[in-house]
Scaffold this active site. Sequence first.
Site, PDB file in Angstrom:
ATOM      1  N   TRP A  38       0.830  -1.215   0.000  1.00 17.08           N
ATOM      2  CA  TRP A  38       0.000   0.000   0.000  1.00 17.08           C
ATOM      3  C   TRP A  38       0.860   1.258   0.000  1.00 17.08           C
ATOM      4  O   TRP A  38       0.375   2.348  -0.247  1.00 17.08           O
ATOM      5  CB  TRP A  38      -0.948   0.005   1.210  1.00 17.08           C
ATOM      6  CG  TRP A  38      -0.270   0.228   2.547  1.00 17.08           C
ATOM      7  CD1 TRP A  38       0.872  -0.352   3.000  1.00 17.08           C
ATOM      8  CD2 TRP A  38      -0.703   1.105   3.587  1.00 17.08           C
ATOM      9  NE1 TRP A  38       1.166   0.084   4.269  1.00 17.08           N
ATOM     10  CE2 TRP A  38       0.209   0.978   4.660  1.00 17.08           C
ATOM     11  CE3 TRP A  38      -1.791   1.972   3.731  1.00 17.08           C
ATOM     12  CZ2 TRP A  38       0.086   1.709   5.859  1.00 17.08           C
ATOM     13  CZ3 TRP A  38      -1.920   2.689   4.926  1.00 17.08           C
ATOM     14  CH2 TRP A  38      -0.983   2.548   5.966  1.00 17.08           C
ATOM     15  N   ASP A  39       2.153   1.084   0.263  1.00 19.25           N
ATOM     16  CA  ASP A  39       3.094   2.203   0.206  1.00 19.25           C
ATOM     17  C   ASP A  39       2.888   2.991  -1.085  1.00 19.25           C
ATOM     18  O   ASP A  39       2.969   4.214  -1.112  1.00 19.25           O
ATOM     19  CB  ASP A  39       4.545   1.693   0.212  1.00 19.25           C
ATOM     20  CG  ASP A  39       4.872   0.807   1.406  1.00 19.25           C
ATOM     21  OD1 ASP A  39       3.972   0.103   1.874  1.00 19.25           O
ATOM     22  OD2 ASP A  39       6.031   0.821   1.857  1.00 19.25           O
ATOM     23  N   LYS A  71       2.521   1.016  15.929  1.00 18.31           N
ATOM     24  CA  LYS A  71       3.758   1.045  15.139  1.00 18.31           C
ATOM     25  C   LYS A  71       3.860   2.309  14.279  1.00 18.31           C
ATOM     26  O   LYS A  71       4.919   2.876  14.102  1.00 18.31           O
ATOM     27  CB  LYS A  71       3.795  -0.196  14.234  1.00 18.31           C
ATOM     28  CG  LYS A  71       5.011  -0.307  13.358  1.00 18.31           C
ATOM     29  CD  LYS A  71       4.951  -1.570  12.506  1.00 18.31           C
ATOM     30  CE  LYS A  71       6.172  -1.727  11.623  1.00 18.31           C
ATOM     31  NZ  LYS A  71       6.054  -2.862  10.703  1.00 18.31           N
ATOM     32  N   GLN A  72       2.731   2.726  13.714  1.00 13.36           N
ATOM     33  CA  GLN A  72       2.766   3.804  12.718  1.00 13.36           C
ATOM     34  C   GLN A  72       1.391   4.456  12.638  1.00 13.36           C
ATOM     35  O   GLN A  72       0.417   3.905  13.152  1.00 13.36           O
ATOM     36  CB  GLN A  72       3.140   3.224  11.372  1.00 13.36           C
ATOM     37  CG  GLN A  72       2.120   2.242  10.818  1.00 13.36           C
ATOM     38  CD  GLN A  72       2.705   1.315   9.772  1.00 13.36           C
ATOM     39  OE1 GLN A  72       3.221   0.255  10.098  1.00 13.36           O
ATOM     40  NE2 GLN A  72       2.628   1.730   8.516  1.00 13.36           N
ATOM     41  N   GLU A  88       0.785  -2.477  12.569  1.00 12.41           N
ATOM     42  CA  GLU A  88       1.060  -3.918  12.504  1.00 12.41           C
ATOM     43  C   GLU A  88       1.475  -4.510  13.847  1.00 12.41           C
ATOM     44  O   GLU A  88       1.744  -5.701  13.940  1.00 12.41           O
ATOM     45  CB  GLU A  88       2.129  -4.196  11.439  1.00 12.41           C
ATOM     46  CG  GLU A  88       1.619  -3.873  10.047  1.00 12.41           C
ATOM     47  CD  GLU A  88       2.621  -4.183   8.949  1.00 12.41           C
ATOM     48  OE1 GLU A  88       3.803  -4.410   9.250  1.00 12.41           O
ATOM     49  OE2 GLU A  88       2.205  -4.183   7.773  1.00 12.41           O
TER      50      GLU A  88
HETATM   51  C1  BGC Z   1       4.986  -1.307   7.461  1.00 14.79           C
HETATM   52  C2  BGC Z   1       3.961  -1.429   6.364  1.00 14.79           C
HETATM   53  C3  BGC Z   1       4.640  -1.230   5.024  1.00 14.79           C
HETATM   54  C4  BGC Z   1       5.803  -2.181   4.863  1.00 14.79           C
HETATM   55  C5  BGC Z   1       6.573  -1.946   3.592  1.00 14.79           C
HETATM   56  C6  BGC Z   1       6.103  -2.308   7.202  1.00 14.79           C
HETATM   57  O1  BGC Z   1       7.090  -2.172   8.165  1.00 14.79           O
HETATM   58  O2  BGC Z   1       4.411  -1.539   8.707  1.00 14.79           O
HETATM   59  O3  BGC Z   1       2.951  -0.471   6.544  1.00 14.79           O
HETATM   60  O4  BGC Z   1       3.721  -1.408   4.005  1.00 14.79           O
HETATM   61  O5  BGC Z   1       6.688  -2.022   5.937  1.00 14.79           O
HETATM   62  O6  BGC Z   1       7.139  -0.681   3.582  1.00 14.79           O
END
Ligand code: BGC
Length: 781
Positions: free
Chosen positions: A353-354, A609-610, A496
């Site tokens: 999804w990035d 996490k984010q 996550e």
């Molecule tokens: C993040 C995800 C991301 C992935 C790839 C993971 O560490 O939590 O949101 O899509 O890295 O960048």
Amino acid sequence: MMKYNYGTDQNKNWIIAENKFSPDTLAKVESIMYLGNGYMGVRSATEEAYIDEDRMTVINGTFNRFNNTEVTELPNIADVTNIEFYIDNERFTIGNGSTNSFVRYLNLRTAELIRKISFVTSTKKMVEFEFRRFVSLDNLHVIATKVEIQTDENVIIKMKSGIDGQQTNNGVQHFDEGEKRVFDQKYLELCQHTTESDIDIVIHSAHKFYKCTQEFTPNLKMEIKRRQIFMNYRFEVEKDNPIHLEKISSFHTSIDSDISGDSLVGLKTESLSRFKEIESLGYDTLFMAHKNKWLKDVWNRYNVQLESEEDFDVLAIRFALYHLIAMTPRHDDRMGVAAKGLSGQGYKGHSFWDTEVFILPFFTFFAPEIARSLLMYRYHGLRGARQKAIDNNYQGAMYPWEMARPEDGETTPVWGAVDIITGEQTKIWSGFIEQHISSDIAFAVHQFLNATGQQDFIDKFGYEIIFETAKFWLSRLEWNKADGRYEINDVVGPDEYTEHADNNAFTNYMAHLNIMIARDGMEKLQRENQELYEELNERLKLSKLRNEITKKIDKIYLPEPNEDGVIPQDDKYLTYDNLDLSVYKQSEAVGILFDDYNLDQVNKMQVTKQADVVLLLLLLEQTRYYQEEITAQLKQVNMDYYEPRTTHDSSLSLSTHAIIASDLKDVDAAYNFFKRASEIDLGPYMHSSDEGIHAASIGGIMQMVLFGFAGVRLKGNLLTINPNLPDKWKYLEFTIYYQGQPINIEMDKELLTVKPINQEQISIKVNEKNYKIDNATTIKY
Ligand code: BGC
């Protein structure tokens, strides 16, 4: 040691440099200085090999799956960058002699990698090397190296250089042994064939040597080994009489859209004849064409001008633009952008999804044709997404969390890092239950239409994505009889660190949004394009979809803000204990929380996490559905609540926080997030980018500039501009595309000038005031 102020005069803020060779931190430099053109990416390993190097060349789209226990990945193709030198029989390697001076740098403006070394051999002879290398933006198949050697005493140089197919992906070899051959004692050819995906790759290399401007032919011995082909040259460099050599190489594959033949013989013949032509031009001519392409197609076109008291900010933006171009395929819509671009083996070349949430918005506004191509990749991916839905007993299209070839479906690996408590590998749940990717893609299609007005794209491709993802969600909803509502349980949201969440707000709202967009798209189609409606109805069963939507849409559970105004991240999050994150937040390394706790424990803490809820607010506000609801108060409360609980362990986090802080007029906080985000790849921490650069964070840098500091945002399809320049920024200018028209936007601390270049009238809203303009208009804000 990285040096970010190496460039002076016309190179000021264009150079990222390393001024002391550090064999322990090779990987970071290889990543952040990697060379790429969207077709291929080449890590910037030094010519001579070192133990900790991570040499890598990849070509977009050439995925291969080693066997059924592994997921498909972008294979590490044969290398042409390695060149070994022996000076009077002594191997040239920093460490064997002493180094008077050393610098390695990437010039972002010309996309050329340069290394200069003054080296003293063990017998005290001084040899000066200057290495130059580029991966052409003008001819996507070409990589070229030039080396100048100068000495203070006569030396005999032996040089070994060729094409080395013994590269692996952390030990995994993706190629059968292919044919190798030398033509005319000059043109090296090595063929590779992927073991599973049946792709042929043909690589050519040739060398040329010059004393002054005079070409000469050194003594030569050819060597062919397993998966390798080399030339061994021997020549003398006389005191104060420099020589220079060039190595030009090309890569062609059987999936290249600009190759006509479909047999290996045809590919070999065509690529060899092309290569001979390219090679005859020589480094300088090829470089000129490459450099001009960067100047014209990138730096002039994107035209992002910043005047800041902090030079680093200017560099950071150029760095982001450089990498966005290097990583993004413009030549073929069957290919996507990988989470590490083409810069490293991290995440195996897969797209997440990035792309849609962090990278695509930049292209949607700055280069809509590239955004369209990236969305086409997802359109082709409907095949794999439909299969994933079937495999999981759902309907429609369930996009893979990690996508490689469009037809592949899910490619997320199943096992990840070690569990600190059990010692076992942790299961990666994202491929199973991180499902918001489907609505993120639908959102991106919707945003693309709002920004560009390209209805033909939506008609031909976009509707299908929107309808099929909506179908998936409708089949995914779970009826909760007790509460009389549809829920989405057992998911991973953007955070996550919380697995198996029920009713993750981000997932529920985005699914609902996806369904609303489908409903309204269908209505619009029926109103405006009956013929297409009938066709899609026939093929995609729209009447059935409409009934499902009517039945379910108003009963989807959308977690409301609680009495304090906090939107619960999921059903349980707010009931968990807090953890003091201060030590973890101060660390340069990510994920260090897992040195103390395992994921099961973190799952039951208020640790994020984010950006999750905070990101949701940013996305929803850009649609016409949530204009009223997403108030400054709601943003403030949720930012205040979630940010202290967020580790920012994902590089996708800081940019979102910077934008929301800008919206809240907390410009200092926003600027601080911007700095930290820019330092993920560019900062002093020498291991952050070992496995590749952070593509989403780099997209995020441009989003912080555009959405955050310039305050340019779509609300529905209305262009709004609310500038929030940081204290240190004096002036910002760029050109975006809106509804097909280039719009030049300039701002300083007081004045904003918006200029529709084609003089077509547009509506904009600046700080809550509406304007209709068709000419350069200056507004005091
Ligand atoms: C993040 C995800 C991301 C992935 C790839 C993971 O560490 O939590 O949101 O899509 O890295 O960048």
